[in-house]
Write an enzyme that holds these catalytic residues in place. Structure first.
Site, PDB file in Angstrom:
ATOM      1  N   TYR A  68       0.903  -1.037  -0.009  1.00 55.70           N
ATOM      2  CA  TYR A  68       0.010  -0.004  -0.020  1.00 55.70           C
ATOM      3  C   TYR A  68       0.817   1.287   0.073  1.00 55.70           C
ATOM      4  O   TYR A  68       1.888   1.274   0.536  1.00 55.70           O
ATOM      5  CB  TYR A  68      -0.733  -0.080   1.204  1.00 55.70           C
ATOM      6  CG  TYR A  68      -2.039  -1.022   1.131  1.00 55.70           C
ATOM      7  CD1 TYR A  68      -2.174  -1.689   0.045  1.00 55.70           C
ATOM      8  CD2 TYR A  68      -2.778  -1.124   2.291  1.00 55.70           C
ATOM      9  CE1 TYR A  68      -3.252  -2.868  -0.067  1.00 55.70           C
ATOM     10  CE2 TYR A  68      -3.880  -2.079   2.277  1.00 55.70           C
ATOM     11  CZ  TYR A  68      -4.055  -2.934   1.144  1.00 55.70           C
ATOM     12  OH  TYR A  68      -5.210  -3.625   1.190  1.00 55.70           O
ATOM     13  N   SER A 250     -13.981  -4.141  -0.063  1.00 55.45           N
ATOM     14  CA  SER A 250     -14.914  -3.585  -1.256  1.00 55.45           C
ATOM     15  C   SER A 250     -16.290  -3.663  -1.063  1.00 55.45           C
ATOM     16  O   SER A 250     -17.145  -4.340  -2.060  1.00 55.45           O
ATOM     17  CB  SER A 250     -14.254  -3.843  -2.661  1.00 55.45           C
ATOM     18  OG  SER A 250     -13.223  -3.506  -2.947  1.00 55.45           O
ATOM     19  N   LEU A 252     -18.542  -1.681  -0.736  1.00 49.01           N
ATOM     20  CA  LEU A 252     -19.100  -0.837  -1.207  1.00 49.01           C
ATOM     21  C   LEU A 252     -18.720  -0.794  -2.715  1.00 49.01           C
ATOM     22  O   LEU A 252     -19.039   0.298  -3.574  1.00 49.01           O
ATOM     23  CB  LEU A 252     -18.477   0.857  -0.873  1.00 49.01           C
ATOM     24  CG  LEU A 252     -19.081   1.113   0.564  1.00 49.01           C
ATOM     25  CD1 LEU A 252     -18.498   2.607   0.854  1.00 49.01           C
ATOM     26  CD2 LEU A 252     -20.557   0.781   0.717  1.00 49.01           C
ATOM     27  N   LEU A 257     -21.700   1.438  -4.930  1.00 48.83           N
ATOM     28  CA  LEU A 257     -22.938   1.337  -4.141  1.00 48.83           C
ATOM     29  C   LEU A 257     -23.208   2.414  -3.428  1.00 48.83           C
ATOM     30  O   LEU A 257     -24.240   2.788  -2.900  1.00 48.83           O
ATOM     31  CB  LEU A 257     -22.636   0.146  -3.185  1.00 48.83           C
ATOM     32  CG  LEU A 257     -22.879  -1.320  -3.956  1.00 48.83           C
ATOM     33  CD1 LEU A 257     -22.235  -2.281  -3.249  1.00 48.83           C
ATOM     34  CD2 LEU A 257     -24.265  -1.289  -4.564  1.00 48.83           C
ATOM     35  N   THR A 258     -22.281   3.593  -3.222  1.00 47.75           N
ATOM     36  CA  THR A 258     -23.060   4.813  -2.704  1.00 47.75           C
ATOM     37  C   THR A 258     -23.868   5.441  -3.726  1.00 47.75           C
ATOM     38  O   THR A 258     -24.761   6.348  -3.523  1.00 47.75           O
ATOM     39  CB  THR A 258     -21.861   5.827  -2.662  1.00 47.75           C
ATOM     40  OG1 THR A 258     -21.124   6.293  -3.901  1.00 47.75           O
ATOM     41  CG2 THR A 258     -20.743   5.171  -1.657  1.00 47.75           C
TER      42      THR A 258
END
Length: 362
Positions: A68, A250, A252, A257-258
């Site tokens: 990351y 994930s 969302l 999905l927002t």
């Protein structure tokens, strides 16, 4: 404390649920703070602000990884762990938290910058964990996960396995699991898990643990959301029968999905505005399903993001849902999702939408 909202019969519970990592005495909150944006979309100060907010609102579980931030960048690789490490040093809260990280395998090899190779050999794993511990400023990890299979298989948008070329495999799973077992025995790691794994791979880890006396994996971190429930085909039964906990990421669908990407929108600062790397989370065939889920959330006076996270968290095979945000405002909504028990009538309507639009992205 729980309050029933009579208008739509919603049950809001304001005590963050705690669950044990399977097979351990490690208790984690049902919501886990993900960190992959830090160092790419978030500064160090913003990362610290997110940590402060999450801890103040009851979260004790933090997930990171050696590669990351995402999208991967060799010049930034390890920055996210460094941001978490600087916060731990500043606050002295290491013992209050459950910290998870991940070792990259061959499928992230092109992203690696701080160590050569990337396959899951004993030497590579030991080098990786030492690097993570140094960046985090700690001498142990509560959960250490294999970030992806050391072989080419159907993950990250790749469908199916039509042939197997073992010549392209990396380290044998037995070598990987033996190396992880050594880390547990040495006290560098308390529990182990896998990520982005298939049913075949999961069974290899479980069988080898039984046959060779190696450490059993506790968790699997795979993609799972209202739009992509392929985990329920094979893996969910395995987790329930074998006592393995899902850490869904994930939930969302990378923010889809927002509803913020409906109609082709690309809000400034969003992940899909930053890169097309994650476009498979928001394909054209998902748009009708997304609209239906957004409409359902509105019908029940819920934020669409909170509803999606509440759904993933409610599954019987889920231990903790990993959330990620680029702002504290987004983080607040995500945490709210972990404090909501969805009513049966809403779950039935979600099931209806899923039957009409099953698994609309890879």
């Amino acid at each position: 404390m729980c309050i029933t909202m009579s208008k739509v019969h919603l049950l809001y519970c304001f005590n963050m649920d705690h669950r044990k990592l399977p097979g351990t005495n490690i208790e984690v909150t049902s919501i886990c703070l993900g960190t992959m944006n830090w160092g790419q979309q978030n500064t160090e100060a913003q990362a610290h602000e997110q940590l402060d907010y999450a801890i103040e609102h009851g979260i004790n579980f933090i997930d990171t990884a050696e590669i990351y931030p995402i999208p991967p960048d060799k010049t930034k690789q390890g920055t996210t762990e460094g941001y978490l490490g600087s916060w731990l040093k500043k606050t002295g809260k290491r013992k209050d938290l459950i910290i998870a990280s991940k070792v990259a395998g061959m499928m992230q090899k092109g992203s690696m910058g701080t160590r050569e190779g990337g396959t899951l050999t004993r030497d590579s794993i030991r080098a990786a964990v030492d690097g993570s511990l140094k960046r985090l400023g700690t001498d142990y990890l509560d959960l250490y996960q294999v970030h992806g299979p050391d072989r080419i298989t159907n993950v990250w948008g790749r469908y199916g396995v039509e042939d197997v070329d073992t010549s392209q495999d990396g380290a044998p799973i037995e070598e990987t699991l033996s190396a992880l077992t050594e880390l547990v025995k040495e006290g560098k790691v308390r529990a182990i898990g896998v990520s982005n794994e298939s049913p075949w791979g999961l069974m290899q880890y479980l069988n080898l643990a039984r046959e060779k006396g190696l450490t059993k994996i506790s968790t699997i971190q795979n993609q799972y959301s209202l739009l992509s429930r392929k985990f329920e085909i094979g893996l969910s039964e395995m987790c329930l029968r074998e006592n393995i906990g899902l850490l869904p990421y994930s939930a969302l669908s990378m923010g889809s999905l927002t509803g913020k990407y409906l109609g082709g929108a690309r809000p400034a600062g969003s992940r899909l505005a930053l890169t097309d790397r994650n476009a498979h989370y928001n394909p054209p065939q998902s748009q009708a399903a997304i609209q239906r889920y957004v409409d359902l959330a509105k019908k029940y006076s819920l934020d669409p993001a909170a509803m999606a996270i509440a759904f993933a968290t409610s599954r019987p095979f889920t231990t903790s849902t990993i959330i990620g945000a680029t702002s504290v405002e987004q983080l607040a909504v995500d945490i709210e999702g972990g404090n909501i028990t969805l009513p049966e009538e809403l779950l039935k309507e979600i099931a209806d939408v899923h039957r009409e639009y099953p698994n609309t992205h890879a």
